[in-house]
Scaffold this motif. Sequence first.
Motif, PDB file in Angstrom:
ATOM      1  N   HIS A 160     -23.826 -16.714 -26.107  1.00  0.00           N
ATOM      2  CA  HIS A 160     -23.242 -17.721 -27.011  1.00  0.00           C
ATOM      3  C   HIS A 160     -22.800 -18.954 -26.229  1.00  0.00           C
TER       4      HIS A 160
ATOM      5  N   HIS B 247     -27.376 -20.686 -33.578  1.00  0.00           N
ATOM      6  CA  HIS B 247     -26.767 -19.357 -33.429  1.00  0.00           C
ATOM      7  C   HIS B 247     -26.957 -18.580 -34.722  1.00  0.00           C
TER       8      HIS B 247
ATOM      9  N   LEU C  23     -21.466 -14.361 -33.117  1.00  0.00           N
ATOM     10  CA  LEU C  23     -22.577 -15.295 -33.254  1.00  0.00           C
ATOM     11  C   LEU C  23     -23.371 -15.283 -31.958  1.00  0.00           C
ATOM     12  N   ARG C  24     -24.672 -15.236 -32.083  1.00  0.00           N
ATOM     13  CA  ARG C  24     -25.538 -15.096 -30.905  1.00  0.00           C
ATOM     14  C   ARG C  24     -26.497 -16.293 -30.832  1.00  0.00           C
ATOM     15  N   THR C  25     -26.663 -16.829 -29.627  1.00  0.00           N
ATOM     16  CA  THR C  25     -27.607 -17.934 -29.450  1.00  0.00           C
ATOM     17  C   THR C  25     -29.013 -17.423 -29.738  1.00  0.00           C
TER      18      THR C  25
END
Length: 252
Positions: free
Chosen positions: A118, A163, A173-175
């Motif tokens: 992230h 994200h 939240l993940r890139t």
Amino acid sequence: MVGEDVREFLAENGFVILPDLFTPAEVREVADALDALFARFAELPATSTLDLGATAGEFGRDVPEILYPSLLAPALRDTAVFRRSSDLARRLLGPGTWFRFDHSIRKPPGCAYETVWHQDRVHKRSGLPERRLNVWVPTAPVAVADGCLRYVPGSHLGGVLPHEPVPGRRGALRTVGVDEAGAVDCPLPLGGAALHLFETVHGAHPNLGASTRTAWILQFTRPRALVPAAAWLHRAVHRRHIRRWGDAGAAR
Ligand SMILES: O=C(O)CCC(=O)C(=O)O
């Protein structure tokens, strides 16, 4: 202690590792204060605690996080770790830099949760332009297997990336689309610290080791205000905003 080479490495890569920023005794002082807070995690104000491992339904103690530990244990602000981190942030970001946030994340032994890729900037609420720096201080040596940080070098230069929510991980939240081939693991000895900018893509490994991994994370900001009054207002609004964490802690 910190030369132009550190500033240049940070500007180019978005992170920098300092293996001997503190003495073991200085880190132990922090470890003791944090251990005392984690020991009463269940009694801390609800606004001060999170579980970063929480699934969509559960909120337990898989990856306990304490928000603003330095408001709950003000002695943390008197430590050499706090002072040196503040000096360093001022030197790296420039005059007008101030401490805005701290938290502590603990991964118990065998904790299978990675900290997903992230950018910290994704969680920013205010639209004010600013530069931020995180100083990540583990309270014990941390190897890859213990859950050290990892970075994507140069990822801070591409702006805010897309994200996506992580299935089964509440609030995470993940890139999107990180190329892990270029990522760098950052194990640290006791006394070391990892520094990164607000836009740097980073994550941390699960703790598959036998020791508890605890990190104190201090965040500094340097508002990019054209008018001094705007920078002053930014800080005043923030002070007002965090008062509730201090009040909740003091009330106990
Ligand atoms: O300690 C961790 O697992 C993650 C820390 C992190 O994401 C940060 O310092 O911004």
